[in-house]
Design a protein around this motif. Structure first.
Motif, short mmCIF file in Angstrom:
data_model
loop_
_atom_site.label_atom_id
_atom_site.label_comp_id
_atom_site.label_asym_id
_atom_site.label_seq_id
_atom_site.Cartn_x
_atom_site.Cartn_y
_atom_site.Cartn_z
N ALA A 84 45.71 65.89 39.79
CA ALA A 84 45.45 64.52 40.21
C ALA A 84 44.28 64.01 39.37
CB ALA A 84 45.14 64.46 41.69
N LEU A 85 44.58 63.60 38.14
CA LEU A 85 43.53 63.27 37.19
C LEU A 85 42.72 62.07 37.67
CD1 LEU A 85 45.34 63.69 33.76
CD2 LEU A 85 44.14 65.39 35.13
N HIS A 86 41.40 62.22 37.59
CA HIS A 86 40.52 61.14 38.02
C HIS A 86 40.73 59.93 37.10
CE1 HIS A 86 37.21 59.02 39.74
NE2 HIS A 86 36.57 58.96 38.59
N PHE A 87 41.26 58.85 37.68
CA PHE A 87 41.58 57.68 36.88
C PHE A 87 40.38 56.77 36.81
CE2 PHE A 87 43.55 53.78 35.51
CZ PHE A 87 44.52 54.22 34.61
N ASP A 88 39.75 56.73 35.64
CA ASP A 88 38.57 55.90 35.43
C ASP A 88 38.73 55.13 34.13
OD1 ASP A 88 38.30 57.86 33.49
OD2 ASP A 88 36.52 58.80 34.40
N ALA A 89 37.67 54.45 33.69
CA ALA A 89 37.76 53.62 32.49
C ALA A 89 38.11 54.45 31.27
CB ALA A 89 36.45 52.88 32.27
N ALA A 90 37.57 55.67 31.18
CA ALA A 90 37.84 56.52 30.02
C ALA A 90 39.33 56.88 29.94
CB ALA A 90 36.99 57.78 30.08
N LEU A 91 39.91 57.24 31.07
CA LEU A 91 41.33 57.59 31.07
C LEU A 91 42.19 56.33 30.85
CD1 LEU A 91 43.00 60.17 31.36
CD2 LEU A 91 43.28 59.65 33.79
N MET A 123 42.49 55.54 27.14
CA MET A 123 42.94 56.60 26.25
C MET A 123 44.32 56.25 25.69
SD MET A 123 43.40 60.68 27.13
CE MET A 123 41.67 60.94 27.53
N PRO A 124 44.47 56.18 24.37
CA PRO A 124 45.79 55.87 23.80
C PRO A 124 46.84 56.91 24.21
CG PRO A 124 44.06 55.71 22.13
CD PRO A 124 43.43 56.34 23.34
N ALA A 125 48.08 56.47 24.25
CA ALA A 125 49.17 57.35 24.70
C ALA A 125 49.23 58.64 23.90
CB ALA A 125 50.49 56.60 24.62
N GLU A 126 49.10 58.55 22.57
CA GLU A 126 49.20 59.74 21.73
C GLU A 126 48.06 60.72 22.02
OE1 GLU A 126 49.32 56.66 20.74
OE2 GLU A 126 51.35 56.40 19.91
N GLN A 161 62.75 57.11 34.26
CA GLN A 161 63.02 56.23 33.13
C GLN A 161 61.93 55.18 32.94
OE1 GLN A 161 66.94 54.62 33.80
NE2 GLN A 161 67.97 56.45 33.01
N ASP A 162 61.24 54.82 34.02
CA ASP A 162 60.24 53.76 33.94
C ASP A 162 58.82 54.29 33.77
OD1 ASP A 162 59.98 54.90 36.42
OD2 ASP A 162 59.93 53.02 37.55
N PHE A 163 58.67 55.58 33.47
CA PHE A 163 57.33 56.15 33.33
C PHE A 163 56.60 55.51 32.15
CE2 PHE A 163 54.50 59.48 31.48
CZ PHE A 163 53.60 59.56 32.53
N ALA A 164 55.33 55.15 32.37
CA ALA A 164 54.49 54.58 31.30
C ALA A 164 53.13 55.24 31.37
CB ALA A 164 54.38 53.07 31.45
N PHE A 165 52.49 55.40 30.22
CA PHE A 165 51.21 56.09 30.19
C PHE A 165 50.39 55.59 29.01
CE2 PHE A 165 53.96 58.31 27.35
CZ PHE A 165 53.18 58.98 26.41
N GLY A 166 49.10 55.90 29.04
CA GLY A 166 48.22 55.52 27.95
C GLY A 166 47.67 54.12 28.10
N HIS A 167 46.75 53.77 27.20
CA HIS A 167 46.07 52.48 27.23
C HIS A 167 47.07 51.33 27.27
CE1 HIS A 167 43.03 49.51 26.61
NE2 HIS A 167 43.38 49.22 25.36
N ARG A 168 46.86 50.45 28.26
CA ARG A 168 47.75 49.29 28.48
C ARG A 168 49.21 49.71 28.60
NH1 ARG A 168 45.05 44.53 28.06
NH2 ARG A 168 43.09 44.51 26.90
N ARG A 169 49.44 50.89 29.17
CA ARG A 169 50.80 51.43 29.36
C ARG A 169 51.56 51.42 28.03
NH1 ARG A 169 52.60 51.57 34.67
NH2 ARG A 169 54.72 50.93 34.10
N GLY A 170 50.84 51.82 26.96
CA GLY A 170 51.41 51.74 25.62
C GLY A 170 52.47 52.79 25.33
N GLY A 171 52.54 53.85 26.13
CA GLY A 171 53.55 54.87 25.94
C GLY A 171 54.60 54.81 27.03
N ASP A 172 55.83 55.08 26.69
CA ASP A 172 56.91 55.12 27.68
C ASP A 172 57.74 56.38 27.46
OD1 ASP A 172 58.38 54.61 25.38
OD2 ASP A 172 58.89 52.54 25.95
N ALA A 173 58.89 56.45 28.12
CA ALA A 173 59.72 57.65 28.01
C ALA A 173 60.16 57.88 26.56
CB ALA A 173 60.93 57.54 28.92
N GLY A 174 60.39 56.80 25.82
CA GLY A 174 60.77 56.94 24.42
C GLY A 174 59.64 57.53 23.58
N THR A 175 58.42 57.04 23.82
CA THR A 175 57.24 57.60 23.14
C THR A 175 57.11 59.08 23.45
OG1 THR A 175 56.15 55.47 23.56
CG2 THR A 175 54.75 57.29 22.79
#
Length: 313
Positions: A94-101, A104-107, A127-141
């Motif tokens: 359960a990663l602590h979600f703060d400004a640093a996280l 963090m860019p998706a890569e 299918q709708d998973f998104a991650f990284g800064h501004r949800r820049g990464g998705d399942a395709g990434t």
């Protein structure tokens, strides 16, 4: 699969060596509904011999970005971890979600957390998973990054019912509309509010209906009113009861929403202990009564209606 309580960690850098090389299910997992469970099953099925881990975030990213929003959580972390453990997870990151996280860019997230930190051997996500800064990464990434790292990936299609894909948003909506049975169908279990029993004004005791009171806190507020419920007690028993969710308009109103529960056929002191109240059936909307005698009669009728509604359990 595992049925014990999982290890819960807030930092990927604190991972015990024995839990590296896990297969990892990704997502916020609020509610741990049937769609989330499908993601866990896919992760386990891909590498059954690897430890099954779940990577999620705490607080929920929405709580970080929109702290003034009304509470919306279906499951707080302890309940979420318990449900994930029952589904087979041995580790909940359960990663602590703060400004640093959040920035963090998706890569970088993939490389630092999933590849180098967790040492994941396989990933699964919706299918709708998104991650990284501004949800820049998705399942395709994720597919591109995982392939380059020699890591497996399963993208799980939505689990749907007759009304469409099951989602935490849909479950919140049916609870707010007063349909706990629909939430149960999508969760695979009744929706539960867990909390510590607090002292009230003892009015229920005076009226002949002593209640166990808990604050909703960061939980979603469902439709205000009266519910037939079952109650998970600290000793492991599950008893039937009737609950009111509201702000007690007859008594002048409360600043916060409370959940008051009269537990059938129970005598004991629950103050300071944690209970879980599971919403089974909505009986009636919150109402304001002319006085205490009218309120007392309404409670008696509510209890009778709840016993009838719960007769089949």
């Amino acid at each position: 699969m595992n049925t014990a309580a999982p290890l819960v960690l807030g930092d990927w850098r604190a991972l015990p060596p024995a839990l590296r090389g896990a297969t990892v299910a990704l997502g916020n997992m609020d509610g741990v509904h049937l769609g989330h469970l499908a993601v866990l099953r896919a992760a386990h099925a891909a590498r059954p011999q690897a430890p099954l881990a779940v990577l999620t975030f705490e607080p929920h990213p929405r709580e970080h970005f929109r702290p003034d929003d009304p509470p919306f959580r279906l499951t707080l972390l302890p309940a979420k971890a318990r449900a994930l453990g029952e589904a087979g997870a041995v580790l909940v990151l359960a990663l602590h979600f703060d400004a640093a996280l959040a920035t963090m860019p998706a890569e970088v997230f993939f490389e630092a957390v999933l590849r180098d930190g967790v040492g994941a051997v396989h990933l699964s996500c919706g299918q709708d998973f998104a991650f990284g800064h501004r949800r820049g990464g998705d399942a395709g990434t994720l597919a591109v990054l995982a392939e380059a790292a020699g890591m497996g990936l399963t993208v799980v299609p939505p689990v749907a019912d007759a009304q469409g894909p099951i989602s935490s948003t849909r479950i919140r909506r049916v609870l707010q509309d007063g349909y706990p049975e629909r939430a149960t169908a999508m969760l695979g279990r009744p929706w539960e509010v867990r909390g510590e029993v607090v002292h009230g004004d003892k009015l229920g005791r005076v009226l002949g209906w002593p209640t166990a009171n808990i604050w909703l806190g960061r939980h979603l507020e469902p439709a205000r009113g009266v519910y037939a419920v079952t109650v998970s007690l600290p000793d492991g028993r599950e008893l039937k009861g009737v609950s009111n969710i509201g702000r007690r308009p007859t008594l002048g109103g409360d600043p916060e929403t409370r959940l008051e529960t009269y537990i059938f056929d129970y005598e004991g002191d629950l103050y300071g202990q944690e209970i879980g109240v599971r919403l089974r059936h909505f009986l009636r909307a919150d109402a304001k009564f002319a006085g205490l005698e009218e309120l007392k009669a309404a409670i008696a009728q509510d209890a009778e209606d709840a016993r009838t509604a719960l007769a089949g359990l």
